[in-house]
Design a protein around this motif. Sequence first.
Motif, PDB file in Angstrom:
ATOM      1  N   PRO A  45      61.948 -36.161   1.112  1.00 23.53           N
ATOM      2  CA  PRO A  45      62.859 -35.766   0.127  1.00 23.53           C
ATOM      3  C   PRO A  45      64.180 -35.198   0.967  1.00 23.53           C
ATOM      4  CG  PRO A  45      61.243 -34.217   0.189  1.00 23.53           C
ATOM      5  CD  PRO A  45      60.705 -35.203   0.948  1.00 23.53           C
ATOM      6  N   GLY A  46      64.178 -34.788   1.902  1.00 19.26           N
ATOM      7  CA  GLY A  46      65.249 -34.480   2.699  1.00 19.26           C
ATOM      8  C   GLY A  46      65.224 -34.576   4.351  1.00 19.26           C
ATOM      9  N   PRO A  47      66.182 -34.459   4.883  1.00 18.88           N
ATOM     10  CA  PRO A  47      66.462 -34.906   6.296  1.00 18.88           C
ATOM     11  C   PRO A  47      65.466 -33.770   7.182  1.00 18.88           C
ATOM     12  CG  PRO A  47      68.365 -33.472   5.688  1.00 18.88           C
ATOM     13  CD  PRO A  47      67.590 -33.708   4.462  1.00 18.88           C
ATOM     14  N   VAL A  48      65.204 -34.203   8.320  1.00 18.69           N
ATOM     15  CA  VAL A  48      64.315 -33.256   9.219  1.00 18.69           C
ATOM     16  C   VAL A  48      65.275 -32.753  10.313  1.00 18.69           C
ATOM     17  CG1 VAL A  48      62.441 -33.595  10.953  1.00 18.69           C
ATOM     18  CG2 VAL A  48      62.209 -34.863   8.854  1.00 18.69           C
ATOM     19  N   PRO A  49      65.158 -31.368  10.205  1.00 16.65           N
ATOM     20  CA  PRO A  49      66.170 -31.081  11.532  1.00 16.65           C
ATOM     21  C   PRO A  49      65.854 -31.495  12.957  1.00 16.65           C
ATOM     22  CG  PRO A  49      64.514 -29.268  10.750  1.00 16.65           C
ATOM     23  CD  PRO A  49      64.292 -30.531   9.746  1.00 16.65           C
ATOM     24  N   ASP A  50      66.666 -31.493  13.759  1.00 17.30           N
ATOM     25  CA  ASP A  50      66.462 -32.168  15.030  1.00 17.30           C
ATOM     26  C   ASP A  50      65.429 -31.386  15.962  1.00 17.30           C
ATOM     27  OD1 ASP A  50      68.812 -33.943  14.932  1.00 17.30           O
ATOM     28  OD2 ASP A  50      70.118 -32.563  15.636  1.00 17.30           O
ATOM     29  N   TRP A  51      65.305 -30.164  15.787  1.00 16.63           N
ATOM     30  CA  TRP A  51      64.266 -29.445  16.468  1.00 16.63           C
ATOM     31  C   TRP A  51      62.838 -30.047  15.894  1.00 16.63           C
ATOM     32  CZ3 TRP A  51      60.257 -26.821  14.383  1.00 16.63           C
ATOM     33  CH2 TRP A  51      60.351 -26.374  12.959  1.00 16.63           C
ATOM     34  N   ALA A 230      52.797 -32.395  10.412  1.00 15.40           N
ATOM     35  CA  ALA A 230      52.737 -31.660   9.254  1.00 15.40           C
ATOM     36  C   ALA A 230      53.854 -30.807   9.146  1.00 15.40           C
ATOM     37  CB  ALA A 230      51.629 -30.826   9.189  1.00 15.40           C
ATOM     38  N   ILE A 231      54.496 -29.994  10.260  1.00 16.65           N
ATOM     39  CA  ILE A 231      55.742 -29.314  10.470  1.00 16.65           C
ATOM     40  C   ILE A 231      56.824 -30.230  10.175  1.00 16.65           C
ATOM     41  CG2 ILE A 231      57.005 -27.854  12.232  1.00 16.65           C
ATOM     42  CD1 ILE A 231      54.722 -27.127  13.528  1.00 16.65           C
ATOM     43  N   ARG A 232      57.045 -31.317  10.752  1.00 15.82           N
ATOM     44  CA  ARG A 232      58.133 -32.271  10.434  1.00 15.82           C
ATOM     45  C   ARG A 232      58.067 -32.463   9.076  1.00 15.82           C
ATOM     46  NH1 ARG A 232      57.604 -37.893  10.709  1.00 15.82           N
ATOM     47  NH2 ARG A 232      59.543 -38.717  11.563  1.00 15.82           N
ATOM     48  N   ALA A 233      57.122 -32.723   8.254  1.00 17.85           N
ATOM     49  CA  ALA A 233      57.119 -33.091   6.919  1.00 17.85           C
ATOM     50  C   ALA A 233      57.505 -31.772   5.940  1.00 17.85           C
ATOM     51  CB  ALA A 233      55.845 -33.685   6.602  1.00 17.85           C
ATOM     52  N   ALA A 234      56.961 -30.676   6.592  1.00 16.99           N
ATOM     53  CA  ALA A 234      57.172 -29.338   5.639  1.00 16.99           C
ATOM     54  C   ALA A 234      58.825 -28.987   5.765  1.00 16.99           C
ATOM     55  CB  ALA A 234      56.499 -28.182   6.528  1.00 16.99           C
ATOM     56  N   THR A 235      59.502 -29.190   6.877  1.00 16.21           N
ATOM     57  CA  THR A 235      61.194 -29.048   6.966  1.00 16.21           C
ATOM     58  C   THR A 235      61.857 -29.762   6.161  1.00 16.21           C
ATOM     59  OG1 THR A 235      61.471 -30.699   8.907  1.00 16.21           O
ATOM     60  CG2 THR A 235      60.713 -28.481   9.508  1.00 16.21           C
ATOM     61  N   GLY A 285      63.166 -23.691  16.949  1.00 17.67           N
ATOM     62  CA  GLY A 285      63.470 -23.837  15.724  1.00 17.67           C
ATOM     63  C   GLY A 285      64.522 -23.095  15.415  1.00 17.67           C
ATOM     64  N   ASP A 286      65.518 -23.318  14.380  1.00 20.05           N
ATOM     65  CA  ASP A 286      66.407 -22.378  13.854  1.00 20.05           C
ATOM     66  C   ASP A 286      65.978 -21.556  12.753  1.00 20.05           C
ATOM     67  OD1 ASP A 286      67.359 -23.682  11.226  1.00 20.05           O
ATOM     68  OD2 ASP A 286      67.579 -25.366  12.538  1.00 20.05           O
ATOM     69  N   ALA A 287      66.428 -20.294  12.529  1.00 23.07           N
ATOM     70  CA  ALA A 287      66.041 -19.385  11.569  1.00 23.07           C
ATOM     71  C   ALA A 287      65.972 -20.203  10.137  1.00 23.07           C
ATOM     72  CB  ALA A 287      67.007 -18.133  11.584  1.00 23.07           C
ATOM     73  N   ARG A 288      67.068 -20.806   9.628  1.00 22.00           N
ATOM     74  CA  ARG A 288      66.982 -21.686   8.444  1.00 22.00           C
ATOM     75  C   ARG A 288      65.716 -22.441   8.242  1.00 22.00           C
ATOM     76  NH1 ARG A 288      72.863 -24.173   9.184  1.00 22.00           N
ATOM     77  NH2 ARG A 288      71.890 -24.705  11.344  1.00 22.00           N
ATOM     78  N   SER A 289      65.192 -23.003   9.107  1.00 20.30           N
ATOM     79  CA  SER A 289      64.173 -23.997   8.933  1.00 20.30           C
ATOM     80  C   SER A 289      62.880 -23.764   9.345  1.00 20.30           C
ATOM     81  CB  SER A 289      64.639 -25.675   9.275  1.00 20.30           C
ATOM     82  OG  SER A 289      65.088 -25.648  10.422  1.00 20.30           O
ATOM     83  N   VAL A 290      62.720 -22.781  10.165  1.00 22.69           N
ATOM     84  CA  VAL A 290      61.516 -22.344  10.893  1.00 22.69           C
ATOM     85  C   VAL A 290      60.403 -22.446  10.268  1.00 22.69           C
ATOM     86  CG1 VAL A 290      61.406 -20.199  11.073  1.00 22.69           C
ATOM     87  CG2 VAL A 290      60.687 -21.174  12.789  1.00 22.69           C
ATOM     88  N   VAL A 291      59.090 -22.878  10.539  1.00 23.38           N
ATOM     89  CA  VAL A 291      57.910 -23.171   9.984  1.00 23.38           C
ATOM     90  C   VAL A 291      56.732 -22.325  10.775  1.00 23.38           C
ATOM     91  CG1 VAL A 291      56.386 -24.870   9.250  1.00 23.38           C
ATOM     92  CG2 VAL A 291      58.522 -25.493   9.034  1.00 23.38           C
TER      93      VAL A 291
END
Length: 440
Positions: A45-51, A230-235, A285-291
């Motif tokens: 449903p949304g983009p995956v951050p680069d990290w 799973a982390i990738r999907a979660a972001t 990761g970055d603080a806005r999308s860390v899992v």
Amino acid sequence: MTVSDHFLWWRGPRGDRPRDDRWMEISKGAFQEKERRITGRQHLPGPVPDWAEDLFRVARAAFIADKYVRRTGVRDRWTRRISLAVPVTEHERWQSAAVRTHLTALLQILTGDLWNVDFRPLTGHHVEEVMVSPDDPRASEVALFSGGLDSLSWAATRSCADDPRPLLLVMFREIGLLRLQQRVYQAVKRLGGPRTVMLLPMSQTPAGDGSGLRLETSSRTRGLLYAAGAIRAATAHGVGTVHIPENGQLALNPPLTPARSAACSTRSVHPWTLGRLNALVTAVGDARSVVRVVNPLTRLTKGEVCSAARNAGLTPSDLESTLSCGRPPTRRNGGPPIANCGVCFPCLVRRSGLLHANGTDGTRYEALPWANDLPLDRGTDWRALQRWLLDRYTLTDVLTDTPLPPDMDPAVAFDLIRRGREELERLLRIAAVTGAADAA
């Protein structure tokens, strides 16, 4: 996949960086084309951050190298020296000393090997098999779903939660066992809980390396690949936690013999491993999308997990239809269509857990561990378990194998293993009665 997204690895006898012509290039073709056709392109449903893309790329590279470098080719038939060069978008971040320390420590504890990982800039923009669909629903919770008892129990429990947003189950397809995994997923759907349950299938089957030889069988990095997927999907869903359900008994996985210490027993969901993985995610990761990755069953035995599944509404038949085996017969020899061998250590723990929750175990197994006609090599785990249960297990034993993270009380871990031993001792008592009846 663009050429720039290929990663490089080397299987030379030494760990020093080889000349350029000693590196071998591997691309998306390292994973079977048939698997990609079955899985299809992933809709998120949304983009995956680069990290997160970088982490998934690194995990895939480690998994393929782990499969392509055979342990039979090294002196002690276990410890390999593996060098990787992986393209990443966040190149400077991955080059930091902290990231390298966390990653190499994580790979070493998982596999027991010596790793050297280099990074090179990824040129161009590439997203692996993802289609961004903004209109798709966003989950509020993400969990791995293998088709095993533990993931089924957790999925069933969470599907009944009072949450208007969906539960996303990330499933990595097992060779020859997709139908079983789908049946187990349908058992969750049949509960008819108030919550929508979504399934995201992913592929993990490597293609051959061109040598014609069988790939390495130990696959210790598979858990890292699962977690990274799973982390990738979660972001993409905006979820800050990934659940990896594994009963605490097998997550700690105390070695039955000294020869099974450290990475000789699976450590993919060990508390120390998850701590290292979370440290790596925090570093890249970055603080806005860390899992954060957590094991929600870390304080439960196999039997207690099975009881939780029954409390969620699952039937004994639902539980018996799952996969728990470390060496599934279908994967090993192409048949018979039986999911669980019945004699490996995970199968023995499975037997004890189902006996605890149901009072019986109607699973169709390939073999009985206590059968008189069982080949000697297939009874190794059963004999090791018997000896382990006869020995005294102390708090010191908890601390002498893989270290526990600072936030885990050793006394809690010891009590967990004590309860698990009680479940396994019951299995031994039933086996003694069954064996005596068969002999008569």
